[in-house]
Design a protein around this motif. Sequence first.
Motif, PDB file in Angstrom:
ATOM      1  N   ILE A  56       0.805  -1.235   0.000  1.00 50.21           N
ATOM      2  CA  ILE A  56       0.000   0.000   0.000  1.00 50.21           C
ATOM      3  C   ILE A  56       0.829   1.272   0.000  1.00 50.21           C
ATOM      4  N   THR A  57       2.137   1.143  -0.005  1.00 52.32           N
ATOM      5  CA  THR A  57       2.975   2.325   0.162  1.00 52.32           C
ATOM      6  C   THR A  57       2.811   3.342  -0.955  1.00 52.32           C
ATOM      7  N   HIS A  58       2.410   2.901  -2.132  1.00 50.72           N
ATOM      8  CA  HIS A  58       2.200   3.837  -3.236  1.00 50.72           C
ATOM      9  C   HIS A  58       0.948   4.683  -3.037  1.00 50.72           C
ATOM     10  N   LEU A  59       0.154   4.357  -2.040  1.00 46.18           N
ATOM     11  CA  LEU A  59      -1.082   5.093  -1.765  1.00 46.18           C
ATOM     12  C   LEU A  59      -0.956   6.062  -0.594  1.00 46.18           C
ATOM     13  N   ILE A  60       0.143   5.989   0.138  1.00 54.05           N
ATOM     14  CA  ILE A  60       0.235   6.789   1.354  1.00 54.05           C
ATOM     15  C   ILE A  60       0.481   8.262   1.034  1.00 54.05           C
ATOM     16  N   ASN A  61       0.231   9.067   2.025  1.00 56.90           N
ATOM     17  CA  ASN A  61       0.390  10.515   1.919  1.00 56.90           C
ATOM     18  C   ASN A  61       1.872  10.872   1.838  1.00 56.90           C
ATOM     19  N   ILE A  62       2.188  11.842   1.031  1.00 55.07           N
ATOM     20  CA  ILE A  62       3.597  12.232   0.849  1.00 55.07           C
ATOM     21  C   ILE A  62       4.215  12.758   2.140  1.00 55.07           C
ATOM     22  N   ASP A  63       3.399  13.247   3.055  1.00 60.97           N
ATOM     23  CA  ASP A  63       3.917  13.753   4.328  1.00 60.97           C
ATOM     24  C   ASP A  63       4.542  12.647   5.172  1.00 60.97           C
ATOM     25  N   THR A  64       4.117  11.424   4.970  1.00 59.99           N
ATOM     26  CA  THR A  64       4.632  10.310   5.769  1.00 59.99           C
ATOM     27  C   THR A  64       5.798   9.586   5.102  1.00 59.99           C
ATOM     28  N   VAL A  65       6.132   9.957   3.882  1.00 57.36           N
ATOM     29  CA  VAL A  65       7.176   9.257   3.136  1.00 57.36           C
ATOM     30  C   VAL A  65       8.525   9.380   3.827  1.00 57.36           C
ATOM     31  N   ASP A  66       8.900  10.580   4.251  1.00 56.13           N
ATOM     32  CA  ASP A  66      10.200  10.770   4.917  1.00 56.13           C
ATOM     33  C   ASP A  66      10.309   9.917   6.171  1.00 56.13           C
ATOM     34  N   ASP A  67       9.259   9.902   6.977  1.00 57.16           N
ATOM     35  CA  ASP A  67       9.272   9.099   8.201  1.00 57.16           C
ATOM     36  C   ASP A  67       9.411   7.619   7.881  1.00 57.16           C
ATOM     37  N   LEU A  68       8.660   7.164   6.894  1.00 59.06           N
ATOM     38  CA  LEU A  68       8.705   5.752   6.535  1.00 59.06           C
ATOM     39  C   LEU A  68      10.087   5.357   6.041  1.00 59.06           C
ATOM     40  N   LEU A  69      10.667   6.161   5.166  1.00 61.92           N
ATOM     41  CA  LEU A  69      11.990   5.829   4.641  1.00 61.92           C
ATOM     42  C   LEU A  69      13.046   5.836   5.736  1.00 61.92           C
ATOM     43  N   ALA A  70      12.939   6.751   6.686  1.00 63.35           N
ATOM     44  CA  ALA A  70      13.894   6.796   7.803  1.00 63.35           C
ATOM     45  C   ALA A  70      13.787   5.544   8.667  1.00 63.35           C
ATOM     46  N   VAL A  71      12.573   5.114   8.935  1.00 63.57           N
ATOM     47  CA  VAL A  71      12.373   3.914   9.754  1.00 63.57           C
ATOM     48  C   VAL A  71      12.884   2.677   9.028  1.00 63.57           C
ATOM     49  N   LEU A  72      12.583   2.574   7.742  1.00 61.93           N
ATOM     50  CA  LEU A  72      13.042   1.413   6.971  1.00 61.93           C
ATOM     51  C   LEU A  72      14.572   1.377   6.901  1.00 61.93           C
ATOM     52  N   ARG A  73      15.178   2.523   6.721  1.00 69.09           N
ATOM     53  CA  ARG A  73      16.642   2.587   6.676  1.00 69.09           C
ATOM     54  C   ARG A  73      17.239   2.178   8.020  1.00 69.09           C
ATOM     55  N   ALA A  74      16.636   2.622   9.106  1.00 67.09           N
ATOM     56  CA  ALA A  74      17.130   2.262  10.435  1.00 67.09           C
ATOM     57  C   ALA A  74      17.050   0.757  10.664  1.00 67.09           C
ATOM     58  N   ILE A  75      16.010   0.135  10.152  1.00 65.88           N
ATOM     59  CA  ILE A  75      15.880  -1.322  10.314  1.00 65.88           C
ATOM     60  C   ILE A  75      16.983  -2.033   9.543  1.00 65.88           C
ATOM     61  N   VAL A  76      17.225  -1.602   8.313  1.00 67.04           N
ATOM     62  CA  VAL A  76      18.243  -2.254   7.478  1.00 67.04           C
ATOM     63  C   VAL A  76      19.638  -2.073   8.069  1.00 67.04           C
ATOM     64  N   GLU A  77      19.909  -0.896   8.651  1.00 60.80           N
ATOM     65  CA  GLU A  77      21.236  -0.601   9.184  1.00 60.80           C
ATOM     66  C   GLU A  77      21.404  -0.977  10.657  1.00 60.80           C
ATOM     67  N   ALA A  78      20.407  -1.612  11.249  1.00 61.49           N
ATOM     68  CA  ALA A  78      20.451  -1.952  12.676  1.00 61.49           C
ATOM     69  C   ALA A  78      21.579  -2.938  12.969  1.00 61.49           C
ATOM     70  N   GLN A  79      22.085  -2.853  14.197  1.00 56.31           N
ATOM     71  CA  GLN A  79      23.102  -3.784  14.672  1.00 56.31           C
ATOM     72  C   GLN A  79      22.551  -4.510  15.875  1.00 56.31           C
ATOM     73  N   PRO A  80      22.522  -5.789  15.937  1.00 59.04           N
ATOM     74  CA  PRO A  80      22.884  -6.716  14.869  1.00 59.04           C
ATOM     75  C   PRO A  80      21.870  -6.644  13.729  1.00 59.04           C
ATOM     76  N   PRO A  81      22.302  -6.949  12.520  1.00 63.22           N
ATOM     77  CA  PRO A  81      21.400  -6.818  11.369  1.00 63.22           C
ATOM     78  C   PRO A  81      20.235  -7.806  11.457  1.00 63.22           C
ATOM     79  N   PRO A  82      19.076  -7.371  10.999  1.00 65.82           N
ATOM     80  CA  PRO A  82      17.927  -8.284  10.990  1.00 65.82           C
ATOM     81  C   PRO A  82      18.117  -9.375   9.931  1.00 65.82           C
ATOM     82  N   ALA A  83      17.217 -10.297   9.911  1.00 64.42           N
ATOM     83  CA  ALA A  83      17.280 -11.387   8.938  1.00 64.42           C
ATOM     84  C   ALA A  83      17.272 -10.825   7.516  1.00 64.42           C
ATOM     85  N   ALA A  84      17.858 -11.570   6.602  1.00 59.03           N
ATOM     86  CA  ALA A  84      17.940 -11.129   5.201  1.00 59.03           C
ATOM     87  C   ALA A  84      16.556 -10.896   4.609  1.00 59.03           C
TER      88      ALA A  84
END
Length: 105
Positions: A56-84
């Motif tokens: 559904i991400t293509h339907l979300i409001n543009i105001d929430t895009v920055d927050d979503l991308l920041a959270v997703l990036r934090a998950i990917v860069e977390a230590q220890p890294p999450p599952a592949a």
Amino acid sequence: EVQIGLLEASATSDENNKKRFQADSLQEITLIYFRIVKGKVGFSLLPAALEGLGAITHLINIDTVDDLLAVLRAIVEAQPPPAAAVQLLCIHASLRTLAGPGQEL
């Protein structure tokens, strides 16, 4: 003619109610996914929430895009890294976001 006018007005009102209900439902679903992804609920739900966000991400409001991308990036860069699989779902959701409302960024 009066009956036709009344039916048209009723149909317009029903269509507006339907659009408002859809927007409200999308907002609530997005809020639930965000709570899970931000870690406020169970970590075991993260893959399902990322799949849902990716859908559904293509339907979300543009105001929430920055927050979503920041959270997703934090998950990917977390230590220890999450599952592949979780990392791939984050990347997929990010790409879907950038292909939708994120194009404006």
